[in-house]
Design an enzyme around this catalytic site. Structure first.
Site, PDB file in Angstrom:
ATOM      1  N   GLU A 115       0.788  -1.141   0.071  1.00 50.34           N
ATOM      2  CA  GLU A 115       0.014  -0.176   0.148  1.00 50.34           C
ATOM      3  C   GLU A 115       0.756   1.260  -0.110  1.00 50.34           C
ATOM      4  OE1 GLU A 115      -3.008   2.033   3.080  1.00 50.34           O
ATOM      5  OE2 GLU A 115      -3.150  -0.267   2.758  1.00 50.34           O
ATOM      6  N   ASP A 116       1.887   1.346   0.784  1.00 53.65           N
ATOM      7  CA  ASP A 116       2.635   2.662   1.040  1.00 53.65           C
ATOM      8  C   ASP A 116       3.991   2.551   0.502  1.00 53.65           C
ATOM      9  OD1 ASP A 116       0.737   3.565   2.299  1.00 53.65           O
ATOM     10  OD2 ASP A 116       1.104   2.741   3.917  1.00 53.65           O
TER      11      ASP A 116
END
Length: 719
Positions: A115-116
């Site tokens: 996600e990051d």
């Protein structure tokens, strides 16, 4: 509000390993990877907690996961000021302390990488396998740039679908939310409130349903502190004041220990403090708090039988509070929870609540599905490999009834707003019942569910044609609310075009039923042609008294023409309908009467209504049957029969089985209250062939206890 202020659970935390120091951990994490033959110091706490539950676990994969997570998150900082790697480490520690397996901890360390960071799912799969990849993907949020305002509900939908295959997805999400809530104080107050509300409405109910009480109770307290700061402060002050004095539970606990020692029962007796929300609820319920209301006694034993032995000793040697007794061992809660609950009066008159359970029950009560892992995974890392096996139902937490229902209805809730609203409503139903099918099998339903809900849970869209039900052998309306242990038999119409009425929405509690009913009504704004739910315009009072004394008993819509009824009358072009009071069928001797509006209602000649019609001056109209092979369909022959019988068990079930065996469909039925052990049943039936009526009546008379079956001569009771 500071992060420290949102940590109300600190007073009740178990003694032993202190909470991880995130700032110190952050400094350690910044040092980067260590030699390949050493475990990074930053995950030493995780390794220690993991080995406490899984002594033989291979920590090599954790080391590799940490190295990837640390390197990919390097340079990222949290809003609280710590290096970002401290977040996946803290989430992993939470799960490790609950007894999660190695695969879960590996995915937890990596849960934010896709996600990051630049890490991809393909890289995770290549390095850690399909299971870890599935878990990481399950908790990865959908991009707001792609989904806009629908990103949050659609992310939860994605997580829930993934949870349907592997509950470890939601375990990681719950631990992730817990750590975020612990450090929420750095956020703006309005964002704190928004996150706390979602936690309250969605994550806490999910934690409850998955049995993860350790996470659920701390989340409740954190939400309580943010959304109700004044009540939280007052409760905190009460707990602080109670902590400063002598605990009245200590004396009762010692008495219990002595009693069990004398009885030769090996048991551990602990004082279990209540968390903030629990104290607040007790105070709201009772008003003034007693000294023993700040905690409960927890008795831990080795075997199930010992639980009942402890209960017997406590109820023998102390005065029990009978109304407080609950047996969740014989009847476990739907979230895996098992325990005996009771309350006893201590030596000085103080009342103490007592929980009695085995060590394994306690582990499952605290950690729920986190402790059980995924029973379908046989990789040597799940709890099932280290603990004694349990029965198939409890060993299968990935298929609880509520989750199956949720996954079913979410497919129909294509609109994100509908899904989000319905999800919150569904999760607010925090108690479940089990009902039994008359033909076998069980259904899990939320408390308060009706026969409508049971119909859609059992038959799906085919429940649109449900016309009634029998609950515990007695005919019941579809609005009947079911209770735990009921036996339900659902009656379906033979007409495939039948559909629900809008009133069903008032009785539907489950999202699956509401979505299905609303969808059908939207697709059929005018109702279904020929549907048993569609009613004609009500006649005026004078006409109804003569033609159909009981509204709704008549032949229904679509039966107003000569071709439909199979009757020719001596008034050319007049609409014809069969009277509901006597339900004539071929070859009955019939006669018609003209009513207001020009329609002709056809009765059997011996029907009492014909005398009343003649008395008020209604002219008789000649009527005769067509050739029965040339008109009508299977639904065109309606007849009302009255069965007189002696009361006995299963009589109703046997009668309806006899009717079904004759291929007749029950349109409506009533059973009058027994009088002198005699019971009167009235059925309005649809026959596939009027010629089969005599055989049907003989079959009903052959049912033991039935001494007469006749055609209705008087208006049937209201249904």
């Amino acid at each position: 509000m500071s992060a420290e202020a949102t940590d109300p659970g600190a007073h009740a935390r178990k003694r032993g390993r202190p909470r991880i120091d995130l700032r110190r951990l952050g400094r350690v994490a910044l040092l980067g990877p260590v030699a390949r033959d050493r475990l990074p110091d930053a995950i030493g706490h995780v390794a220690e907690a993991h080995r406490a539950h899984h002594p033989d676990a291979d920590l090599t994969v954790l080391r590799r996961a940490y190295v990837l997570a640390e390197s990919s998150h390097r340079g990222q900082m949290r809003k609280s000021g710590e290096p970002y790697i401290t977040h996946p480490l803290a989430v992993t520690l939470i799960l490790a302390e609950l007894g999660a397996g190695t695969t879960t901890l590996t995915a937890s360390l990596l849960h934010d990488t896709v996600e990051d960071t630049e890490v991809t799912l393909d890289q995770v799969r290549e390095q850690f396998g399909d299971e870890v990849c599935y878990l990481v993907d399950g908790v990865t949020k959908l991009e707001k740039v792609d989904y806009g305002a629908a990103a949050e509900p659609e992310t939860f939908r994605k997580m829930l679908v993934a949870t349907g295959n592997d509950v470890r997805v939601m375990s990681i999400k719950l631990a992730d939310r817990l750590h975020n809530m612990r450090t929420l104080g750095v956020m703006r107050p309005e964002k704190q409130a928004r996150i706390a509300k979602v936690t309250r409405d969605v994550l806490i109910p999910l934690a409850e349903r998955l049995g993860v009480q350790a996470l659920k109770t701390e989340l409740e307290d954190l939400v309580f502190a943010i959304l109700h700061p004044e009540e939280y402060a007052g409760t905190r002050a009460l707990i602080a004041a109670a902590d400063g004095g002598q605990d009245p539970l200590a004396e009762i606990a010692e008495s219990v220990r002595a009693t069990l020692r004398e009885a030769g029962i090996n048991a551990e007796v602990l004082i279990r403090p209540r968390h903030f929300v629990s104290v607040h609820r007790v105070r709201s319920k009772r008003g003034a708090l007693r000294g023993t209301d700040f905690g409960r006694l927890l008795v831990l034993v080795s075997e199930d039988a010992d639980c009942y032995a402890v209960l017997g000793e406590l109820h023998t040697c102390f005065t029990p509070v009978v109304s407080e007794f609950k047996d969740f061992i014989a009847a476990p809660k739907f979230n895996l929870y098992q325990s005996l609950h009771t309350a006893v009066v201590g030596p000085e008159g103080a009342v103490a609540e007592v929980l009695i359970r085995t060590h394994r029950m306690h582990k499952v009560a605290e950690a729920g599905v986190v402790a059980l892992g995924n029973p379908y995974v046989q990789d040597g890392t799940t709890t099932a490999q280290h603990d004694e096996p349990v029965d198939g139902e409890r060993a299968d937490p990935t298929r609880p009834g509520w989750l199956s229902r949720l996954l079913q209805w979410q497919e129909s809730a294509t609109d994100p707003d509908t899904f989000w609203t319905t999800l919150r409503d569904d999760l607010a139903q925090d108690r479940e019942i089990t009902v039994f099918g008359a033909e076998g099998g069980t259904l899990g339903l939320p408390a308060g569910a009706s026969c409508v809900d049971a119909a859609y849970a059992r038959y799906g869209d085919a429940a649109h044609g449900c016309i009634g039900a029998r609950v515990n052998g007695r005919l019941a309306t579809l609005s009947t609310v079911l209770t735990d242990g009921d036996t339900v038999q659902l009656l379906l119409a033979q007409d495939a075009s039948s559909g629900p009425s809008p009133e069903w929405l008032d009785h539907a509690r489950t999202p699956a039923a509401r979505i299905a009913i609303a969808g059908w009504l939207e697709a059929h704004p005018d109702g279904a042609p020929g549907s048993h739910k569609t009613r004609p315009a009500p006649p005026r009072a004078q006409d109804r008294a003569a033609d159909d004394p009981v509204p709704g008993l008549g032949p229904g819509p679509g039966r107003t023409g000569d071709r439909d009824t199979g009757v020719t009358v001596d008034v050319p072009g007049a609409p014809v309908r069969l009277a509901g009071c006597c339900t004539p069928v071929p070859p009955d001797d019939i006669i018609g009467f003209t009513v207001r509006g020009g329609a002709v209602t056809v009765h059997r000649r011996e029907c009492p209504a014909t005398a009343r019609m003649r008395a008020v001056g209604r002219p008789a109209v000649g009527a005769r049957w067509h050739d029965t092979g040339a008109w009508g369909g299977p639904a065109d022959h309606r007849v009302t029969l009255v069965a007189e019988s002696f009361g006995r068990p299963r009589l109703l079930a046997d009668l309806t089985e006899a009717i079904a065996a004759a291929d007749a469909a029950i349109v409506s039925a009533t059973v009058e209250p027994p009088s002198e052990q005699r019971v009167r049943h009235t059925y309005t039936l649809q026959l596939p062939d009027a010629a089969g009526l005599p055989a049907l009546m003989r079959a009903m008379r052959a049912v033991p206890g039935v001494y007469d079956v006749s055609r209705a001569q008087q208006p049937a009771a209201a249904r």
